[in-house]
Design an enzyme around this catalytic site. Structure first.
Site: not given
Ligand code: THU
Length: 137
Positions: A47-48, A59, A88, A91
């Site tokens: 969710i940005e 996650e 990432c 997470c």
């Molecule tokens: N993102 C995730 O949802 N999970 C991860 O483990 C890596 C990155 C999302 C965050 C952002 O909305 C987009 O991917 C690009 O970084």
């Protein structure tokens, strides 16, 4: 321990979630689904936000949904991205909090498994509750 069919079913849930991602800025959708210790499945999406750092990963949404429903641990978490990207660092730290031995299934949006790791392999020597206990002694 999940069977191959159960693993695929979890990946399929993460694929379904993937399509609900809110990622208007990066255009990089992520879907996640986990099996909590109760047996229930929780999903999540990234969710940005227009304030970019406020964004949260799929996650962590899945894990926080589970924990806020009273779950304390999970056995398996599937992550789906367009290209089979791995979780990432933030997470990985949150996963380690709730089960360093959990299995993480990495899949692409076609639902194909591209990698399989334990959380402790993704985050070796993680900082955890044990480190804080030593400090309190
Ligand atoms: N993102 C995730 O949802 N999970 C991860 O483990 C890596 C990155 C999302 C965050 C952002 O909305 C987009 O991917 C690009 O970084």
């Amino acid at each position: 321990m999940l069977t191959n069919e159960e693993k695929q079913a979890l990946i399929d849930k993460a694929v379904q979630a993937y399509h609900k991602a809110y990622a208007p800025y990066s255009k990089y959708s992520v879907g996640a689904a986990l099996v909590a210790d109760s047996g229930k499945i929780y999903d999540g999406v990234n969710i940005e936000n227009a304030v970019y750092p406020v964004t949260i990963c799929a996650e962590r949404v899945a894990i926080f949904k589970a924990v806020s429903e009273g779950e304390k641990s999970f056995s398996t978490l599937a992550v789906v991205t367009k290209n089979g990207g791995t979780p990432c660092g933030s997470c990985r730290q949150v996963m380690a909090e709730f089960n360093p031995h959990a299995l993480v299934l990495i899949a692409n949006v076609k639902g194909e498994l591209v990698g399989e790791y334990r959380v402790h392999e993704l985050l070796p020597s993680a900082f955890g509750d044990g480190d804080l206990e030593e400090a309190r002694e």
